[in-house]
Design a protein around this motif. Structure first.
Motif, PDB file in Angstrom:
ATOM      1  N   SER A 137     -47.199  32.922 -15.137  1.00 53.72           N
ATOM      2  CA  SER A 137     -48.267  33.592 -14.477  1.00 53.72           C
ATOM      3  C   SER A 137     -47.726  34.938 -14.162  1.00 53.72           C
ATOM      4  O   SER A 137     -46.691  35.381 -14.132  1.00 53.72           O
ATOM      5  CB  SER A 137     -48.788  32.919 -13.189  1.00 53.72           C
ATOM      6  OG  SER A 137     -47.676  33.266 -12.061  1.00 53.72           O
ATOM      7  N   PHE A 138     -48.681  36.001 -14.002  1.00 51.12           N
ATOM      8  CA  PHE A 138     -48.532  37.343 -13.812  1.00 51.12           C
ATOM      9  C   PHE A 138     -49.391  37.597 -12.597  1.00 51.12           C
ATOM     10  O   PHE A 138     -50.658  37.512 -12.768  1.00 51.12           O
ATOM     11  CB  PHE A 138     -48.474  38.423 -14.751  1.00 51.12           C
ATOM     12  CG  PHE A 138     -48.395  39.843 -14.550  1.00 51.12           C
ATOM     13  CD1 PHE A 138     -47.533  40.212 -14.091  1.00 51.12           C
ATOM     14  CD2 PHE A 138     -49.560  40.484 -14.406  1.00 51.12           C
ATOM     15  CE1 PHE A 138     -47.048  41.635 -13.741  1.00 51.12           C
ATOM     16  CE2 PHE A 138     -49.375  41.816 -14.170  1.00 51.12           C
ATOM     17  CZ  PHE A 138     -48.393  42.445 -13.821  1.00 51.12           C
ATOM     18  N   THR A 139     -49.134  38.304 -11.489  1.00 47.37           N
ATOM     19  CA  THR A 139     -49.934  38.659 -10.388  1.00 47.37           C
ATOM     20  C   THR A 139     -49.529  40.034 -10.159  1.00 47.37           C
ATOM     21  O   THR A 139     -48.589  40.652  -9.840  1.00 47.37           O
ATOM     22  CB  THR A 139     -49.734  37.777  -9.285  1.00 47.37           C
ATOM     23  OG1 THR A 139     -50.024  36.449  -9.560  1.00 47.37           O
ATOM     24  CG2 THR A 139     -50.635  38.255  -7.990  1.00 47.37           C
ATOM     25  N   ALA A 140     -50.770  41.056 -10.039  1.00 45.23           N
ATOM     26  CA  ALA A 140     -50.602  42.175  -9.325  1.00 45.23           C
ATOM     27  C   ALA A 140     -51.320  42.390  -8.418  1.00 45.23           C
ATOM     28  O   ALA A 140     -52.639  42.074  -8.241  1.00 45.23           O
ATOM     29  CB  ALA A 140     -50.996  43.408 -10.267  1.00 45.23           C
ATOM     30  N   GLU A 141     -50.998  42.704  -7.040  1.00 46.40           N
ATOM     31  CA  GLU A 141     -51.679  42.804  -5.844  1.00 46.40           C
ATOM     32  C   GLU A 141     -51.693  44.060  -5.117  1.00 46.40           C
ATOM     33  O   GLU A 141     -50.467  44.581  -4.770  1.00 46.40           O
ATOM     34  CB  GLU A 141     -50.986  41.667  -4.828  1.00 46.40           C
ATOM     35  CG  GLU A 141     -51.800  41.328  -3.614  1.00 46.40           C
ATOM     36  CD  GLU A 141     -51.358  40.460  -2.774  1.00 46.40           C
ATOM     37  OE1 GLU A 141     -51.693  39.542  -2.623  1.00 46.40           O
ATOM     38  OE2 GLU A 141     -50.152  40.776  -2.146  1.00 46.40           O
ATOM     39  N   TYR A 142     -52.710  44.504  -4.486  1.00 44.41           N
ATOM     40  CA  TYR A 142     -52.947  45.815  -3.792  1.00 44.41           C
ATOM     41  C   TYR A 142     -53.288  45.335  -2.435  1.00 44.41           C
ATOM     42  O   TYR A 142     -54.289  44.554  -2.437  1.00 44.41           O
ATOM     43  CB  TYR A 142     -53.961  46.774  -4.502  1.00 44.41           C
ATOM     44  CG  TYR A 142     -53.242  47.319  -5.559  1.00 44.41           C
ATOM     45  CD1 TYR A 142     -52.651  48.635  -5.813  1.00 44.41           C
ATOM     46  CD2 TYR A 142     -53.485  46.713  -6.841  1.00 44.41           C
ATOM     47  CE1 TYR A 142     -52.249  49.141  -6.977  1.00 44.41           C
ATOM     48  CE2 TYR A 142     -53.330  47.094  -8.205  1.00 44.41           C
ATOM     49  CZ  TYR A 142     -52.594  48.530  -8.069  1.00 44.41           C
ATOM     50  OH  TYR A 142     -52.008  49.096  -9.152  1.00 44.41           O
ATOM     51  N   ASP A 149     -45.609  40.815 -18.160  1.00 39.61           N
ATOM     52  CA  ASP A 149     -46.794  39.634 -18.302  1.00 39.61           C
ATOM     53  C   ASP A 149     -46.300  38.904 -19.544  1.00 39.61           C
ATOM     54  O   ASP A 149     -46.819  39.327 -20.491  1.00 39.61           O
ATOM     55  CB  ASP A 149     -48.006  40.516 -18.522  1.00 39.61           C
ATOM     56  CG  ASP A 149     -49.071  39.246 -18.327  1.00 39.61           C
ATOM     57  OD1 ASP A 149     -48.971  38.200 -18.346  1.00 39.61           O
ATOM     58  OD2 ASP A 149     -50.311  39.728 -18.476  1.00 39.61           O
ATOM     59  N   LEU A 150     -45.429  37.829 -19.163  1.00 47.62           N
ATOM     60  CA  LEU A 150     -45.247  37.131 -20.389  1.00 47.62           C
ATOM     61  C   LEU A 150     -46.321  36.376 -21.124  1.00 47.62           C
ATOM     62  O   LEU A 150     -46.555  35.957 -22.053  1.00 47.62           O
ATOM     63  CB  LEU A 150     -44.154  35.765 -19.909  1.00 47.62           C
ATOM     64  CG  LEU A 150     -43.104  36.397 -19.542  1.00 47.62           C
ATOM     65  CD1 LEU A 150     -42.107  34.918 -19.178  1.00 47.62           C
ATOM     66  CD2 LEU A 150     -42.302  37.109 -20.356  1.00 47.62           C
ATOM     67  N   CYS A 151     -47.683  36.202 -20.480  1.00 49.39           N
ATOM     68  CA  CYS A 151     -49.057  35.766 -21.113  1.00 49.39           C
ATOM     69  C   CYS A 151     -49.382  36.615 -22.160  1.00 49.39           C
ATOM     70  O   CYS A 151     -49.921  36.534 -23.206  1.00 49.39           O
ATOM     71  CB  CYS A 151     -49.989  35.412 -20.141  1.00 49.39           C
ATOM     72  SG  CYS A 151     -49.702  34.297 -18.670  1.00 49.39           S
ATOM     73  N   ALA A 152     -49.075  38.086 -21.910  1.00 48.63           N
ATOM     74  CA  ALA A 152     -49.676  39.113 -23.027  1.00 48.63           C
ATOM     75  C   ALA A 152     -48.591  39.261 -24.057  1.00 48.63           C
ATOM     76  O   ALA A 152     -48.493  39.309 -25.291  1.00 48.63           O
ATOM     77  CB  ALA A 152     -50.013  40.335 -22.273  1.00 48.63           C
ATOM     78  N   SER A 194     -57.283  40.248 -18.522  1.00 53.94           N
ATOM     79  CA  SER A 194     -57.715  41.484 -18.673  1.00 53.94           C
ATOM     80  C   SER A 194     -56.711  42.206 -19.512  1.00 53.94           C
ATOM     81  O   SER A 194     -55.810  41.556 -19.906  1.00 53.94           O
ATOM     82  CB  SER A 194     -57.565  42.153 -17.220  1.00 53.94           C
ATOM     83  OG  SER A 194     -58.599  41.303 -16.375  1.00 53.94           O
ATOM     84  N   LYS A 195     -56.935  43.464 -19.779  1.00 57.03           N
ATOM     85  CA  LYS A 195     -55.912  44.153 -20.670  1.00 57.03           C
ATOM     86  C   LYS A 195     -54.478  44.263 -19.779  1.00 57.03           C
ATOM     87  O   LYS A 195     -54.487  44.445 -18.642  1.00 57.03           O
ATOM     88  CB  LYS A 195     -56.474  45.476 -21.105  1.00 57.03           C
ATOM     89  CG  LYS A 195     -57.798  45.120 -21.883  1.00 57.03           C
ATOM     90  CD  LYS A 195     -58.209  46.834 -22.176  1.00 57.03           C
ATOM     91  CE  LYS A 195     -59.310  46.861 -23.109  1.00 57.03           C
ATOM     92  NZ  LYS A 195     -59.773  48.293 -23.598  1.00 57.03           N
ATOM     93  N   PRO A 196     -53.409  44.383 -20.512  1.00 63.38           N
ATOM     94  CA  PRO A 196     -52.189  44.444 -19.745  1.00 63.38           C
ATOM     95  C   PRO A 196     -52.299  45.726 -18.909  1.00 63.38           C
ATOM     96  O   PRO A 196     -51.412  45.586 -17.982  1.00 63.38           O
ATOM     97  CB  PRO A 196     -51.156  44.541 -20.893  1.00 63.38           C
ATOM     98  CG  PRO A 196     -51.886  44.086 -22.149  1.00 63.38           C
ATOM     99  CD  PRO A 196     -53.064  44.191 -22.082  1.00 63.38           C
ATOM    100  N   SER A 197     -52.857  46.806 -19.104  1.00 65.89           N
ATOM    101  CA  SER A 197     -52.676  47.790 -18.385  1.00 65.89           C
ATOM    102  C   SER A 197     -53.767  47.991 -17.166  1.00 65.89           C
ATOM    103  O   SER A 197     -53.880  48.761 -16.451  1.00 65.89           O
ATOM    104  CB  SER A 197     -52.902  49.205 -19.139  1.00 65.89           C
ATOM    105  OG  SER A 197     -54.296  48.953 -19.986  1.00 65.89           O
TER     106      SER A 197
END
Length: 820
Positions: free
Chosen positions: A619-624, A450-453, A464-467
C-alpha cells in the motif's frame, strides 16, 4: 554500433537464405533451446538456425552439450547473431566495417583504417564485411609462418621471435610461461608484429607450463596485498608481506591481521552476518491488508490487523535468523575500509545496518554507532564527520517533526498563483547508492515509493497517477497485490535512498520513520497516540526491497552466493506499507509546512515454497493534514454552550409538563384505566427531543463549517486531521451516533404517545319529544346513565377546574367508566 547494424543486416541476409532454402529452416519449438541442438536462435525468423548460414566458417560460441542449462541457454539466445563467431585464427569483420585479411582484391593504401596494418604488410588486403559478420583467413608471412588475428579480430599480425610462434589450437600467437602478449604500443598503434613481455611474479594467469595467448600483464586490484594464482587466474591474498605477516581475505579484498582484529574483537564477524526476520506475512496475510498505521477515521473497529501487526509478542509472530551471505562477504571488508577512511566503504557498512533495519543489538549497527560516538558532529548537525548521515540523534523527535526549514508557500490553485515563492506541487529527490556504497546519482521521485505502480501491483480499485499525490492537498491511498517475482527481481540488487524535498534554495532532508525498528526489545515507532512520538527513532536511509540479506551461502561459499547468485534465498523483504505525511504549520498561516515524514513498514516472506502466481500485499498513502488544536478549542466551547442550552430548555419543558400533568392521585375507588401515556413517558420524550434538536443543529453547523472552510480556501488555513491519529475523528462519530440514537428514541416515544390518545364525545342534548322514531329505549341508549354521569360529576367536583391539567378529565372519565 557495428553489432546493432549487424543484427539488421542479419535479417536481410537470412531472409534471403530462407527464400532460397525454405525447407532448411528448423520448426518452431519454444519449449527447447536452440543451443541444445548446436544452433543459434534467429530473432527475425523466430527459429533455430545454423551459424553456417551467416558464414560457412562461423561456429556457435557456447557448447552444445546436453549439460548446458536451459536457463543459461535462454540468456545466450538474447545475444542474437553474436551467439556465433568465426573459428579461431580467423578475422571476424562485422557488416559494413573495413578489415584486413588475405584473399582480398584491393591492397591497402596509405593509412586507411587507422590503427590497422597498412601497406607496410603487402600480404594484407582490405575488404568490407557483409552480413552480420564475415570470416577471412590471415595470410602467411614471407617465411611461410601463419599470421594471427588481432585482439579485435579486424586485421592480422605476425608473431615475432619473442613468442613461441603461432598456435593452431588457440588461433593466436602464444608466449612462454610468465610472459604476456602485446600488440599495441602506449600510443595505441599496432606494433609490426606481436611480441611477448615478461610479467612480474604473481601477476599473470598461467594454468600450466604450456605457451598461452595471454594478453597484457594484469595485476590484481591491490598488488601489495594480492597476487594472481597462476593455475586459476584468481587473485588471492599474499601469505606474507615485508614484515612477515600475511593478509586475510575479506570480501574480495585483503586486510592485515591487525585491521581484522580491530573490527572482529569488539564486533565479531561470527555474529555480524545474522539477519533476523520477525515480520513474516506467511499465514498472516489478512493482518497486513490495512497496514500497521492504517486509515483510522473515527470509531471504526481496530483489530489485530491494524494494531498488533508489528507487535513482537503477537499471536503467530515468528523470529527467524539467517546467516546472510551478502553480509558475511562485505562486513569485514567494508568495516576495515571505513576505518581506513574510505568513504565508499563507510557507505557500504551503513547500508548493511539498513538491511538490519537499524536494530540496536545488530553487530553491524553497533560497529557503526561506535564510529559515530568517536567522531565530531558536523556544524550543520547532519551526522558526524567522515560518515554517512543515518541517525538524527541526539536531536529530539519533537524538534525534528517540527522542523520549518521548507520555505515554500503552498497553495491549492494551479501554478502556485501569482505570489513569489509559492507553489502547488511538492518536488522530492532521492540520493541513491548501491549495496557496496557506490554513488548511483540523483533520482527525481516518481513512483519509487509506490510499489503498486513501480512493480505492477494489481488492485480492484482504480489508481491515481503516481504524481497525483505530490499536488498539494491531494491525499491518496493505494492498496494492491504485488507479484513476489517482481519483489525478488527488485531486491536482487537493492538500491538505498536518502530522501530530500526541494526547497526554494536547495534540498531539505526528509526524516524516515521505520516501524520495524527495535530499541530495548520494543518498537518505539509503533505510535497509537500523538504523545507516542516522543520516543521515536528517526533515520535517513532506507530501501524498498531486499532479497540479498535473506540469501544463505551455497556450494560456492559466501562470495559465490553474493556475486553470482548461487546461494539459497530464504526470505525476501519489502516495504509493504509506505506513508508520506505532509503537515501544514498552523502557526505560520500562509501555506507553510513542516518537513514531511516518510513512514515505512517492512514485511518478510519465505521463498522456499513460492509459486509463480504468489502475490504479497502493498500500500501507499500520501496524507496532507493539519493540527486542529484551535478548531477543537472552539468546538469544546460551542459544545459546552449547547449542553447548557439542552439543560435549560429541557428543564423549562419539564416544568411545563409538571404543570400540565399534576401528580394528584385518582379518587378513592377509581382505578387508572391506562388510556393515556404516563407522565414519565412524556418526560422522557421531552428530554430526548430536546437533546436531538440541539445536537442535530450542533452537528450540522460543524459539518457546514468544514464544507465551507475546506472547499473555499486557496491558501491552506484548515486541513483535515491526520487519519493516522483516529482519535480526532472519534468525537465527530460519537456526536453523530448520539444524534441518531436521540432521534430514534424521540420517534419511538412520540409514536407511542400518539397511539395512547383517546377522544371522548359527551353529548348532553336530549332528544325532542314526539320526534319520529323516538322511544324510551332509544332515549336511554342515546343518553349516558345517570349513575355514570353522577360519578363523572362527583370526580370533577373534588378538584378545582384547571385547563392545563388533563389529569382532571382523565380522572372523571375513569370514574364514569367504572360506574358504567
Amino acid at each position: 554500433m557495428r553489432r546493432i547494424f549487424g543484427l539488421v543486416v542479419s535479417g536481410v541476409f537470412l531472409a534471403d537464405v530462407a527464400g532460397q532454402e525454405t525447407s532448411s529452416l528448423q520448426p518452431v519449438n519454444p519449449s527447447k533451446s536452440c543451443v541444445e541442438a548446436g544452433l543459434y536462435f534467429d530473432a527475425i525468423l523466430q527459429r533455430c538456425a545454423s551459424c553456417a548460414t551467416i558464414d560457412p566458417q562461423a561456429v556457435l560460441t557456447v557448447s552444445s552439450s546436453s549439460s548446458t542449462a536451459t536457463a543459461a541457454a535462454r540468456q545466450v539466445e538474447k545475444l542474437g547473431t553474436d551467439q556465433c563467431a568465426c573459428q579461431k585464427g580467423l578475422v571476424q569483420c562485422y557488416g559494413g566495417d573495413t578489415c584486413h585479411a588475405a584473399g582480398s582484391a584491393e591492397p591497402p593504401t596509405g593509412n586507411e583504417s587507422s590503427g590497422n596494418v597498412t601497406s607496410d604488410s603487402p600480404l594484407l588486403q582490405a575488404f568490407t564485411g557483409t552480413g552480420p559478420f564475415q570470416c577471412q583467413l590471415c595470410p602467411a608471412t614471407a617465411d611461410g609462418e601463419p599470421m594471427a588475428p588481432t585482439q579485435d579480430r579486424t586485421s592480422c599480425l605476425p608473431c615475432d621471435a619473442s613468442t613461441a610462434g603461432f598456435s593452431a589450437k588457440y588461433g593466436d600467437c602464444v608466449c612462454p610461461q610468465g610472459s604476456a602478449l602485446e600488440e599495441r604500443g602506449s600510443d595505441g598503434e599496432y606494433f609490426a608484429a606481436k611480441r611477448c613481455v615478461k610479467c612480474a611474479q604473481g601477476v599473470l594467469y598461467s594454468p600450466n607450463s604450456d605457451p598461452l595467448p595471454i594478453y597484457d600483464c594484469n595485476p590484481c586490484p591491490d598488488p601489495v596485498r594480492m597476487y594472481r594464482v597462476a593455475q586459476t587466474g584468481q587473485c588471492a591474498c599474499r601469505q606474507s608481506d615485508a614484515s612477515g605477516a600475511g593478509f586475510i581475505a575479506a570480501g574480495g579484498d585483503c586486510v592485515s591481521p591487525d585491521e581484522f582484529r580491530e573490527v572482529d574483537e569488539k564486533f565479531p564477524e561470527a555474529s555480524a552476518d545474522r539477519v533476523k526476520f520477525r515480520d513474516l506475512v506467511d499465514n498472516r496475510e489478512s493482518w497486513w491488508k490495512a497496514g500497521p498505521f492504517g486509515q483510522f477515521l473515527g470509531i471504526e473497529l481496530r483489530g489485530d490487523d491494524t494494531m498488533q501487526v508489528l507487535s513482537l509478542d503477537a499471536a503467530g509472530s515468528q523470529d527467524v535468523a539467517v546467516t546472510s551471505a551478502a553480509v558475511k562477504w562485505l562486513y569485514i571488508r567494508c568495516a576495515v575500509g571505513c576505518l581506513r577512511g574510505n568513504s565508499t566503504a563507510c557507505q557500504c557498512v551503513s547500508n548493511l545496518c539498513v538491511l538490519m533495519l537499524y536494530e540496536d543489538v545488530a553487530t553491524v549497527c553497533k560497529f557503526l554507532s561506535n564510529l559515530h560516538d568517536g567522531r565530531q558532529s558536523r556544524a550543520s548537525g547532519e551526522g558526524v564527520e567522515g560518515l554517512p548521515w543515518l541517525y538524527y540523534e541526539p536531536r529530539r523527535p519533537s524538534q525534528i517533526l517540527a522542523d520549518t526549514s521548507v520555505s515554500w508557500k503552498f497553495v491549492f490553485s494551479q501554478g502556485g498563483g501569482l505570489q513569489s515563492g509559492s507553489t502547488d506541487t511538492l518536488t522530492f529527490w532521492l540520493a541513491s547508492y548501491s549495496l557496496e556504497g557506490a554513488w548511483l546519482g540523483w533520482q527525481k521521485l516518481d513512483s519509487q515509493l509506490d510499489l503498486c505502480a513501480a512493480l505492477g501491483g494489481t488492485s480492484l480499485q482504480p489508481r491515481s497517477k503516481p504524481s497525483t499525490w505530490r499536488h498539494f492537498g491531494s491525499s491518496v491511498r493505494t492498496e494492491c497485490s504485488v507479484p513476489v517475482s517482481r519483489v525478488l527481481e527488485c531486491g536482487a540488487s537493492p538500491i538505498f535512498y536518502d530522501l530530500f524535498i526541494q526547497n526554494v534554495d536547495g534540498l531539505v532532508p526528509v526524516p524516515v520513520r521505520i516501524l520495524n525498528v527495535i530499541r530495548n526489545n520494543g518498537r518505539p515507532n509503533r505510535n497509537f497516540n500523538t504523545e507516542d512520538v516522543n520516543n521515536d527513532v528517526l533515520v535517513r536511509r532506507f530501501t524498498v526491497c531486499d532479497a540479498v540479506s535473506g540469501m544463505e551461502s551455497g556450494p560456492d561459499g559466501a562470495g559465490g552466493a553474493y556475486l553470482s547468485g548461487s546461494g539459497y534465498t530464504r526470505f525476501v523483504r519489502w516495504a509493504a506499507h509506505v506513508a508520506v505525511q505532509v503537515r501544514v504549520n498552523p502557526e505560520a498561516g500562509d501555506g507553510k509546512i513542516y518537513v514531511p515524514v516518510l513512514n515505512l513498514a517492512y514485511a518478510d516472506k519465505r521463498t522456499d515454497s513460492l509459486s509463480e502466481d504468489d502475490v504479497v500485499p502493498a500500500s501507499f498513502t500520501a496524507e496532507y493534514s493539519m493540527d486542529a488544536g484551535g478548531y477543537w478549542t472552539a468546538v469544546i466551547v460551542f459544545l459546552v454552550l449547547s449542553i447548557l442550552l439542552i439543560l435549560g430548555l429541557a428543564g423549562f419543558r419539564m416544568y411545563m409538563i409538571s404543570q400540565r400533568y399534576p401528580s394528584n392521585s385518582l379518587p378513592m375507588g377509581c382505578a387508572d384505566p391506562h388510556l393515556f401515556a404516563p407522565r414519565w413517558a412524556i418526560q422522557f420524550l421531552t428530554v430526548f427531543s430536546t437533546c436531538y434538536s440541539v445536537l442535530f443543529w450542533f452537528h450540522f453547523m460543524m459539518s457546514l463549517f468544514w464544507l465551507i472552510m475546506f472547499k473555499a480556501q486557496t491558501v491552506p488555513h484548515l486541513l483535515l486531521p491526520s487519519a493516522m491519529d483516529g482519535g480526532q475523528y472519534e468525537p465527530f462519530d460519537i456526536v453523530m451516533v448520539l444524534v441518531f440514537c436521540f432521534g430514534t428514541l424521540t420517534v419511538v416515544f412520540g409514536l407511542w404517545k400518539q397511539l395512547r390518545v383517546f377522544f371522548f364525545l359527551v353529548d348532553w342534548e336530549k332528544p325532542l319529544e314526539g320526534a319520529p322514531g323516538s322511544s324510551t329505549a332509544m332515549q336511554q341508549r342515546a343518553m349516558p346513565s345517570s349513575g355514570a354521569m353522577d360519578a363523572f360529576g362527583a370526580a370533577m367536583q373534588q378538584q378545582p377546574f384547571n385547563p392545563s391539567a388533563p389529569t382532571s378529565f382523565a380522572a372523571g372519565a375513569a370514574a364514569a367508566a367504572a360506574a358504567a
